[in-house]
Design a protein around this motif. Structure first.
Motif, PDB file in Angstrom:
ATOM      1  N   ILE A   1       0.871  -1.178   0.000  1.00 39.29           N
ATOM      2  CA  ILE A   1       0.000   0.000   0.000  1.00 39.29           C
ATOM      3  C   ILE A   1       0.908   1.228   0.000  1.00 39.29           C
ATOM      4  O   ILE A   1       1.771   1.369   0.868  1.00 39.29           O
ATOM      5  CB  ILE A   1      -0.948   0.006   1.211  1.00 39.29           C
ATOM      6  CG1 ILE A   1      -1.845  -1.232   1.178  1.00 39.29           C
ATOM      7  CG2 ILE A   1      -1.800   1.287   1.212  1.00 39.29           C
ATOM      8  CD1 ILE A   1      -2.760  -1.383   2.381  1.00 39.29           C
ATOM      9  N   LEU A   2       0.696   2.076  -0.997  1.00 38.58           N
ATOM     10  CA  LEU A   2       1.565   3.237  -1.196  1.00 38.58           C
ATOM     11  C   LEU A   2       0.911   4.530  -0.736  1.00 38.58           C
ATOM     12  O   LEU A   2      -0.311   4.666  -0.794  1.00 38.58           O
ATOM     13  CB  LEU A   2       1.918   3.369  -2.684  1.00 38.58           C
ATOM     14  CG  LEU A   2       2.514   2.149  -3.359  1.00 38.58           C
ATOM     15  CD1 LEU A   2       2.813   2.465  -4.819  1.00 38.58           C
ATOM     16  CD2 LEU A   2       3.765   1.672  -2.641  1.00 38.58           C
ATOM     17  N   ALA A   3       1.740   5.468  -0.319  1.00 38.97           N
ATOM     18  CA  ALA A   3       1.288   6.812   0.042  1.00 38.97           C
ATOM     19  C   ALA A   3       2.275   7.801  -0.566  1.00 38.97           C
ATOM     20  O   ALA A   3       3.435   7.461  -0.819  1.00 38.97           O
ATOM     21  CB  ALA A   3       1.235   6.975   1.559  1.00 38.97           C
ATOM     22  N   PRO A   4       1.822   9.028  -0.816  1.00 35.87           N
ATOM     23  CA  PRO A   4       2.724  10.020  -1.400  1.00 35.87           C
ATOM     24  C   PRO A   4       3.830  10.417  -0.417  1.00 35.87           C
ATOM     25  O   PRO A   4       3.670  10.324   0.796  1.00 35.87           O
ATOM     26  CB  PRO A   4       1.814  11.205  -1.705  1.00 35.87           C
ATOM     27  CG  PRO A   4       0.524  10.947  -1.039  1.00 35.87           C
ATOM     28  CD  PRO A   4       0.482   9.522  -0.600  1.00 35.87           C
ATOM     29  N   SER A   5       4.944  10.835  -0.989  1.00 34.16           N
ATOM     30  CA  SER A   5       6.025  11.396  -0.186  1.00 34.16           C
ATOM     31  C   SER A   5       6.425  12.715  -0.835  1.00 34.16           C
ATOM     32  O   SER A   5       5.830  13.125  -1.829  1.00 34.16           O
ATOM     33  CB  SER A   5       7.210  10.428  -0.129  1.00 34.16           C
ATOM     34  OG  SER A   5       7.692  10.153  -1.413  1.00 34.16           O
ATOM     35  N   ARG A   6       7.414  13.364  -0.302  1.00 35.98           N
ATOM     36  CA  ARG A   6       7.861  14.633  -0.887  1.00 35.98           C
ATOM     37  C   ARG A   6       8.316  14.410  -2.320  1.00 35.98           C
ATOM     38  O   ARG A   6       8.917  13.386  -2.650  1.00 35.98           O
ATOM     39  CB  ARG A   6       9.008  15.209  -0.060  1.00 35.98           C
ATOM     40  CG  ARG A   6       8.569  15.665   1.298  1.00 35.98           C
ATOM     41  CD  ARG A   6       9.634  16.502   1.995  1.00 35.98           C
ATOM     42  NE  ARG A   6      10.957  16.415   1.433  1.00 35.98           N
ATOM     43  CZ  ARG A   6      12.034  16.010   2.091  1.00 35.98           C
ATOM     44  NH1 ARG A   6      11.940  15.637   3.344  1.00 35.98           N
ATOM     45  NH2 ARG A   6      13.212  15.989   1.503  1.00 35.98           N
ATOM     46  N   ALA A   7       8.059  15.377  -3.156  1.00 38.22           N
ATOM     47  CA  ALA A   7       8.358  15.263  -4.587  1.00 38.22           C
ATOM     48  C   ALA A   7       9.851  15.085  -4.862  1.00 38.22           C
ATOM     49  O   ALA A   7      10.231  14.418  -5.818  1.00 38.22           O
ATOM     50  CB  ALA A   7       7.831  16.478  -5.332  1.00 38.22           C
ATOM     51  N   ASP A   8      10.707  15.660  -4.023  1.00 39.91           N
ATOM     52  CA  ASP A   8      12.145  15.587  -4.278  1.00 39.91           C
ATOM     53  C   ASP A   8      12.794  14.352  -3.665  1.00 39.91           C
ATOM     54  O   ASP A   8      13.997  14.143  -3.783  1.00 39.91           O
ATOM     55  CB  ASP A   8      12.836  16.851  -3.756  1.00 39.91           C
ATOM     56  CG  ASP A   8      12.663  17.031  -2.259  1.00 39.91           C
ATOM     57  OD1 ASP A   8      11.763  16.395  -1.655  1.00 39.91           O
ATOM     58  OD2 ASP A   8      13.429  17.830  -1.682  1.00 39.91           O
ATOM     59  N   GLU A   9      12.004  13.505  -3.014  1.00 40.77           N
ATOM     60  CA  GLU A   9      12.537  12.318  -2.363  1.00 40.77           C
ATOM     61  C   GLU A   9      12.735  11.191  -3.377  1.00 40.77           C
ATOM     62  O   GLU A   9      11.854  10.927  -4.189  1.00 40.77           O
ATOM     63  CB  GLU A   9      11.525  11.867  -1.300  1.00 40.77           C
ATOM     64  CG  GLU A   9      12.146  11.369  -0.032  1.00 40.77           C
ATOM     65  CD  GLU A   9      11.094  11.149   1.029  1.00 40.77           C
ATOM     66  OE1 GLU A   9      10.704   9.991   1.224  1.00 40.77           O
ATOM     67  OE2 GLU A   9      10.659  12.137   1.647  1.00 40.77           O
ATOM     68  N   PRO A  10      13.877  10.509  -3.365  1.00 38.72           N
ATOM     69  CA  PRO A  10      14.054   9.392  -4.290  1.00 38.72           C
ATOM     70  C   PRO A  10      13.106   8.242  -3.941  1.00 38.72           C
ATOM     71  O   PRO A  10      12.606   8.146  -2.825  1.00 38.72           O
ATOM     72  CB  PRO A  10      15.517   8.982  -4.100  1.00 38.72           C
ATOM     73  CG  PRO A  10      15.931   9.566  -2.801  1.00 38.72           C
ATOM     74  CD  PRO A  10      15.026  10.736  -2.513  1.00 38.72           C
ATOM     75  N   GLU A  11      12.874   7.388  -4.904  1.00 37.40           N
ATOM     76  CA  GLU A  11      11.917   6.296  -4.749  1.00 37.40           C
ATOM     77  C   GLU A  11      12.570   5.026  -4.195  1.00 37.40           C
ATOM     78  O   GLU A  11      12.215   3.918  -4.590  1.00 37.40           O
ATOM     79  CB  GLU A  11      11.240   6.015  -6.092  1.00 37.40           C
ATOM     80  CG  GLU A  11      10.522   7.200  -6.688  1.00 37.40           C
ATOM     81  CD  GLU A  11       9.279   7.626  -5.908  1.00 37.40           C
ATOM     82  OE1 GLU A  11       8.969   7.026  -4.862  1.00 37.40           O
ATOM     83  OE2 GLU A  11       8.616   8.568  -6.349  1.00 37.40           O
ATOM     84  N   ALA A  12      13.504   5.185  -3.267  1.00 41.03           N
ATOM     85  CA  ALA A  12      14.245   4.042  -2.727  1.00 41.03           C
ATOM     86  C   ALA A  12      13.318   3.066  -1.998  1.00 41.03           C
ATOM     87  O   ALA A  12      13.480   1.848  -2.118  1.00 41.03           O
ATOM     88  CB  ALA A  12      15.351   4.522  -1.797  1.00 41.03           C
TER      89      ALA A  12
END
Length: 120
Positions: free
Chosen positions: A16-27
């Motif tokens: 289950i995914l949630a948004p994170s900050r736009a500049d954060e890498p998708e690690a």
């Protein structure tokens, strides 16, 4: 992208995914998709219901997981996909799209249908 929940189910792996900050890498997404693919389950369900959009990197990771799972005769199933997220994903179209269903119940039905086809 933040993975807020993951669970190994009998016939699938749920993220289950949630948004994170736009500049954060998708690690976190990359790591979770890698774990899901290594689980050996015939399906990876990714619940996108809390997302508003999809970064290019996240879309690429989902497409990559989709293709890698297909090679293993497994399936990526996207659930609760908002229109904007669907648009962001399909803009990077890299072949046939992953399965997209409206609910987790539909994902389970899809999984049952796939299992019947493999048994025949």
């Amino acid at each position: 992208m933040t993975v807020v929940y993951h669970e190994l189910l009998p016939d699938s792996y749920l993220l289950i995914l949630a948004p994170s900050r736009a500049d954060e890498p998708e690690a976190a997404l990359a790591h979770s998709l890698h774990c899901a693919q290594r689980s050996g389950k015939p399906a990876v369900w990714v619940d996108c219901g809390m997302l508003h959009s999809l970064s290019d990197e996240a879309a690429g990771l989902l497409w990559g997981a989709h293709h890698q799972l297909e090679e293993k005769h497994a399936q990526l199933v996207l659930v609760h996909v908002p229109e904007r997220v669907k648009k962001d994903l399909l803009q990077r179209e890299l072949g046939p799209a992953p399965c997209m269903v409206p609910t987790l119940l539909d994902a389970a039905r899809q999984q049952a249908t796939q299992a019947q086809h493999r048994a025949v």
